[in-house]
Scaffold this active site. Sequence first.
Site, short mmCIF file in Angstrom:
data_model
loop_
_atom_site.label_atom_id
_atom_site.label_comp_id
_atom_site.label_asym_id
_atom_site.label_seq_id
_atom_site.Cartn_x
_atom_site.Cartn_y
_atom_site.Cartn_z
N TYR A 171 0.46 4.54 10.40
CA TYR A 171 2.13 5.18 10.08
C TYR A 171 3.21 4.11 10.62
CZ TYR A 171 6.04 8.36 10.39
OH TYR A 171 7.29 9.18 10.00
N LYS A 218 5.99 2.35 8.76
CA LYS A 218 7.36 2.19 8.98
C LYS A 218 8.12 1.01 9.54
CE LYS A 218 7.79 6.77 7.40
NZ LYS A 218 8.75 6.58 6.04
#
Length: 323
Positions: A187, A191
């Site tokens: 993640y 991001k």
Amino acid sequence: MTASSEGRDGTGNRKGAGGLCGGRVVIVTGAGRGLGRAHALAFAAEGARVVVNDLGVGPGGDGGSAGPARQVADEIVATGGEAVAHGGDIATAEGAESLVRTALESFGRLDTLVNNAGFLRDRMLVNLSEADWDAVIRVHLKGHFLPLRYAAEHWRAETKAGRAPVARVVNTSSGAGLLGSVGQGNYSAAKAGVVGLTLVAAAELGRYGIQVNAIAPAARTRMTERTFAGAMAAPEGGGFDAMAPENVSPLVVWLGSAASDGVTGRVFEAEAGRLTVMEGWRPGPTTDRGARWAPADAGEAVRKLLAEAEPPRPVYGAGQGGG
């Protein structure tokens, strides 16, 4: 849930439509729940016509249902707004192209794209499978790129046809992408990639009237409830709910409106009532000997530079155990 045929002025707003985004057509991905739902409702409240995209998957990307997107679109229509639901997978070329086509066929134009869709598959790196890495990178990073690519293609064509758009893209990064987060290597990488994509898109697409920014929100959603547990609970007995997703949406609506003219290539943190411009990587202490370094000398120079540098902010969750 169909578009009206009202006239439009040169700003992309419906004539006579009220609100900051009066008449603008806005796509919000991952809008069936959480932040995306809050954004979709906030845009509609400011006069926008909204394409509500959501696959209706679980927190880890499992399953799927047309229900969440349809429910949010129906909620907008029930309050007098205009919206359509879209259930395509925006991490595929077919789904992303159909998302943009849905906006154009339903409302005749596209003004703003909000990339928000995503899910989590948290693991410590030594336990993180290739499948869980690929799934998270796919939904967050590819799921940003493809809608952006097809929206930008449309806006470029509009510019070449002499119809310069007042186009806006709002991408969704995270504090995990800015600082890292233990147990979220996939993640965090995705991001961080969203930030890089935002900067490049802002630089490349400005000539077509497209502004591109990113937010790093903190709010209570299905994705954060396990990470923050009770710290994000709604307050008992009323009062300001600091972690409500709706707190983030006003910034997103403004960035997605014509009022944000001149703001592009920026990253903002949004949490509760706090807004922060993130300043990113900038050169710190430096030294130049004018020739190649020997390894030991380079190490000595680096230690001197680090002594002069600002210490980095800690990675989220650093110092906590994990298996």
